[in-house]
Design a protein around this motif. Structure first.
Motif, PDB file in Angstrom:
ATOM      1  N   ILE A  75       2.378   5.490  -7.812  1.00 34.26           N
ATOM      2  CA  ILE A  75       1.318   5.624  -8.749  1.00 34.26           C
ATOM      3  C   ILE A  75       1.231   7.101  -9.093  1.00 34.26           C
ATOM      4  CG2 ILE A  75      -0.953   5.508  -9.154  1.00 34.26           C
ATOM      5  CD1 ILE A  75      -1.115   2.581  -7.932  1.00 34.26           C
ATOM      6  N   PRO A  76       1.191   7.867  -7.869  1.00 34.26           N
ATOM      7  CA  PRO A  76       1.015   9.498  -8.191  1.00 34.26           C
ATOM      8  C   PRO A  76       2.380  10.085  -8.725  1.00 34.26           C
ATOM      9  CG  PRO A  76       0.317   8.872  -6.003  1.00 34.26           C
ATOM     10  CD  PRO A  76       1.025   7.814  -6.495  1.00 34.26           C
ATOM     11  N   LEU A  77       3.688   9.334  -8.411  1.00 32.61           N
ATOM     12  CA  LEU A  77       4.660   9.853  -9.059  1.00 32.61           C
ATOM     13  C   LEU A  77       4.935   9.626 -10.610  1.00 32.61           C
ATOM     14  CD1 LEU A  77       7.522  11.222  -8.479  1.00 32.61           C
ATOM     15  CD2 LEU A  77       8.411   8.876  -7.775  1.00 32.61           C
ATOM     16  N   ALA A  78       4.314   8.479 -10.875  1.00 36.67           N
ATOM     17  CA  ALA A  78       4.328   7.912 -12.037  1.00 36.67           C
ATOM     18  C   ALA A  78       3.474   8.602 -12.982  1.00 36.67           C
ATOM     19  CB  ALA A  78       3.953   6.459 -12.399  1.00 36.67           C
TER      20      ALA A  78
ATOM     21  N   LEU B 296       0.804  -1.129  -0.010  1.00 34.33           N
ATOM     22  CA  LEU B 296       0.176   0.021   0.100  1.00 34.33           C
ATOM     23  C   LEU B 296       0.980   1.292   0.135  1.00 34.33           C
ATOM     24  CD1 LEU B 296      -2.749  -1.139   2.549  1.00 34.33           C
ATOM     25  CD2 LEU B 296      -2.929  -0.761   0.015  1.00 34.33           C
ATOM     26  N   ILE B 297       1.803   0.956   0.804  1.00 28.20           N
ATOM     27  CA  ILE B 297       2.793   2.517   0.952  1.00 28.20           C
ATOM     28  C   ILE B 297       3.433   2.593  -0.547  1.00 28.20           C
ATOM     29  CG2 ILE B 297       4.951   3.175   1.743  1.00 28.20           C
ATOM     30  CD1 ILE B 297       4.182   1.813   4.579  1.00 28.20           C
ATOM     31  N   ALA B 298       3.985   1.355  -1.172  1.00 33.06           N
ATOM     32  CA  ALA B 298       4.615   1.559  -2.425  1.00 33.06           C
ATOM     33  C   ALA B 298       3.696   2.232  -3.454  1.00 33.06           C
ATOM     34  CB  ALA B 298       5.253   0.360  -2.894  1.00 33.06           C
ATOM     35  N   MET B 299       2.397   1.569  -3.453  1.00 30.10           N
ATOM     36  CA  MET B 299       1.289   1.998  -4.308  1.00 30.10           C
ATOM     37  C   MET B 299       1.346   3.690  -4.239  1.00 30.10           C
ATOM     38  SD  MET B 299      -1.221  -1.009  -4.119  1.00 30.10           S
ATOM     39  CE  MET B 299      -2.389   0.075  -4.712  1.00 30.10           C
TER      40      MET B 299
ATOM     41  N   GLN C 231       6.983   1.621 -12.980  1.00 29.19           N
ATOM     42  CA  GLN C 231       7.335   1.606 -14.221  1.00 29.19           C
ATOM     43  C   GLN C 231       6.078   1.104 -15.057  1.00 29.19           C
ATOM     44  OE1 GLN C 231      10.950  -0.976 -16.072  1.00 29.19           O
ATOM     45  NE2 GLN C 231       9.474  -2.398 -15.582  1.00 29.19           N
ATOM     46  N   ASN C 232       5.034   0.218 -14.660  1.00 28.58           N
ATOM     47  CA  ASN C 232       3.913  -0.190 -15.279  1.00 28.58           C
ATOM     48  C   ASN C 232       3.029   0.884 -15.556  1.00 28.58           C
ATOM     49  OD1 ASN C 232       5.204  -2.623 -15.172  1.00 28.58           O
ATOM     50  ND2 ASN C 232       3.353  -3.835 -15.272  1.00 28.58           N
ATOM     51  N   THR C 233       2.805   1.822 -14.150  1.00 30.65           N
ATOM     52  CA  THR C 233       1.930   2.984 -14.325  1.00 30.65           C
ATOM     53  C   THR C 233       2.357   4.044 -15.342  1.00 30.65           C
ATOM     54  OG1 THR C 233       1.603   2.484 -12.057  1.00 30.65           O
ATOM     55  CG2 THR C 233       0.859   4.732 -13.003  1.00 30.65           C
ATOM     56  N   TYR C 234       3.668   4.066 -15.539  1.00 29.50           N
ATOM     57  CA  TYR C 234       4.331   4.955 -16.523  1.00 29.50           C
ATOM     58  C   TYR C 234       3.897   4.545 -17.742  1.00 29.50           C
ATOM     59  CZ  TYR C 234       7.619   7.727 -19.187  1.00 29.50           C
ATOM     60  OH  TYR C 234       8.256   8.312 -20.281  1.00 29.50           O
ATOM     61  N   LEU C 235       4.186   3.402 -17.992  1.00 25.13           N
ATOM     62  CA  LEU C 235       4.101   2.903 -19.512  1.00 25.13           C
ATOM     63  C   LEU C 235       2.768   2.687 -19.807  1.00 25.13           C
ATOM     64  CD1 LEU C 235       6.914   0.167 -19.339  1.00 25.13           C
ATOM     65  CD2 LEU C 235       7.138   2.299 -20.399  1.00 25.13           C
TER      66      LEU C 235
END
Length: 510
Positions: free
Chosen positions: A38-41, A31-34, A98-102
């Motif tokens: 995600i917002p950063l990407a 959860l913390i990683a998300m 990476q996946n969010t950005y792509l």
């Protein structure tokens, strides 16, 4: 299979507890990683150069060995779940970011233009167009991160955070295959279940996802809140290194302290993996006490190159260790026990007889025939293989091995010489003999409770309780207790209690 089922039935209570710890650490980390990734990407999609830097940084962080990362974090944030969660978050950032950005950056430009033509604001376009279209890629990244977290979280047991790694590490240390299998299968099943849960979140309606998330938070947080407030007694935290012997000792400490003062609650944290982890933990008040050895203090923990342990008596070794600990880190080493758990070189009984070996010096006659298996720590120590090569003028082929594996290797005939500790139960189990250290290389290693001087001054009853073990426990008694745990499957708590009652340190159970 029968042995596996028997072990499962005996330890299912422990398994459930460690499973919950593993689950809690994993989900909180995810959860913390998300929340970070995600917002950063989403933000860097509009800044391609920054995105490239972000991907490089996340990639570099993921290449840091997990054990090294945990070691770096302990002096900064202590032991337990905090450094474990930080490490897991770091490893989970790359796949989610990476996946969010792509997923967003590879949306067809025509779709983006159509959204703009409809007059959508950036925020509305993000939630109505971009995130829904990137959702499969984002979820894929989250699932990859979760699998990574579940596997890496097994190392959390090395720093007192618990989890399924406790079963795996304990199984490796005691050569107990059922424990390893139970821990491994449980981790794999947990990974599969959480992967399916993430897939459900992907397909669920928004309100269903929120309800599911709320249930998870309540389940994970409830246990921690209860633990924090259910017991208002003074708590003394005692940790121990990996293995049966430290776990036996810390159970003795617990019983002696609670018998001396029933108002004190003792919390045990067994099976830490590294000496330096524990030492940093006691220096930073993350734990209160742990059993250490006088020789280890002088050889590993004291930053003084002028110290020479060769030829020192047990009393001289202890006095130096106690004095140097106080000077360097304001730590106190209480009176040691009788036994000397020294380094040793061991061979099979039949090999010793066949080659007429009595001492380490005798190995010079058969150097070309020696195939040694030794721990990496022993190979790299001046009071280990380096010292043996210099003092005894020996040079033989050596392979590095995990502690438990070297005993299997000598039993299978893959090696014919190993390093050992003089109280190891495996010496008896595998029919091994220790070679005499005839030139006196190995320092004295007497076990004693280590704590901060401040803690010792503030808790004289704890010191008085632990001093009861001073001068107690012979090498034969310690080896026998290790044998009862490692071979006869007695629990460390029961073995510790039996010794204390049999020797009059505790009253017999009524």
């Amino acid at each position: 299979m029968e042995n596996l089922l028997e072990t499962f039935n005996e330890r299912r209570g422990e398994l459930w507890s460690e499973l919950l710890d593993h689950l809690g650490i994993s989900i909180i980390s995810l959860l913390i990683a998300m929340v970070i990734a995600i917002p950063l990407a989403i933000w860097v999609v509009r800044h391609p150069k920054v995105a490239e830097i972000g991907l490089q940084v996340a990639g570099v962080l993921q290449t840091i060995p997990s054990l090294a990362l945990l070691g770096l974090l302990i002096p900064l944030v202590g032991i337990g779940t905090t450094p474990a969660i930080i490490a897991l978050v770091i490893y989970a950032l790359l796949p989610i970011f990476q996946n969010t950005y792509l997923g967003i950056s590879e949306i067809d430009p025509a779709i983006e233009e159509a959204a703009d033509a409809f007059g959508m604001s950036k925020m509305r376009k993000l939630f109505k167009v971009e995130l829904p279209m990137a959702r499969p890629a984002i979820v894929s990244g989250i699932r990859t991160a979760m699998v990574l977290i579940i596997g890496t979280a097994t190392l959390a047991a090395l720093i007192g955070a618990g989890g399924l790694g406790t079963f795996i590490l304990l199984g490796i240390d005691r050569n107990d295959m059922p424990l390893i299998i139970i821990g491994t299968i449980s981790a794999a099943l947990l990974s599969i279940i959480l992967s399916l849960l993430i897939r459900w979140f992907e397909r669920a309606k928004p309100w269903q996802s929120l309800v599911g998330l709320a249930i998870l938070v309540v389940l994970l947080g409830g246990g921690g809140i209860y633990s924090a407030y259910a017991n208002q007694q003074q708590t003394v935290t005692i940790a121990g290194k990996l293995g049966s012997e430290p776990e036996i000792l810390i159970n003795m400490y617990k019983e002696l302290i609670e018998d001396e003062n029933p108002d004190i609650n003792v919390e045990l944290k067994p099976n830490f993996g590294k000496t330096t982890f524990l030492y940093n933990a006691v220096k930073n008040d993350q734990i209160d006490i742990y059993p250490e050895f006088t020789g280890t203090v002088l050889e590993t923990l004291i930053d003084d190159e002028s110290i020479d342990t060769q030829g020192l008596s047990e009393e001289e070794t202890y006095n130096q260790a106690k004095e140097k600990l106080q000077e360097q880190d304001q730590l106190t080493l209480l009176e040691p026990m009788s036994y000397n758990n020294a380094y040793a070189l061991a061979v099979k009984d039949e090999f010793k007889e066949e080659e007429q070996l009595e001492s380490i010096s005798d190995l010079s006659n058969i150097q070309s025939d020696i195939q040694a298996g030794m721990t990496l720590e022993f190979i790299d120590r001046e009071d280990g293989l380096r010292g043996i090569e210099d003092l005894y003028n020996l040079d033989f082929e050596t392979s590095s091995m995990e502690p438990a594996l070297r005993y299997q290797a000598i039993d299978d005939g893959r090696v014919n010489l190993i390093d050992a500790y003089s109280t190891d139960s495996e010496l008896r189990e595998y029919g091994l003999s220790i070679l005499d250290d005839d030139k006196g290389l190995f320092p004295k290693y007497q076990g004693a409770p280590l704590m901060s001087t401040e803690f010792a001054d503030e808790n004289p009853q704890v010191v008085e309780a632990l001093d009861k073990l001073g001068g107690k426990i012979t090498e034969e008694e310690m080896q026998e207790m290790n044998y009862e745990v490692n071979v006869e499957d007695e629990t460390p708590a029961n073995v510790a209690h039996s010794y204390l009652t049999d020797n009059g340190l505790l009253e017999e159970d009524e």
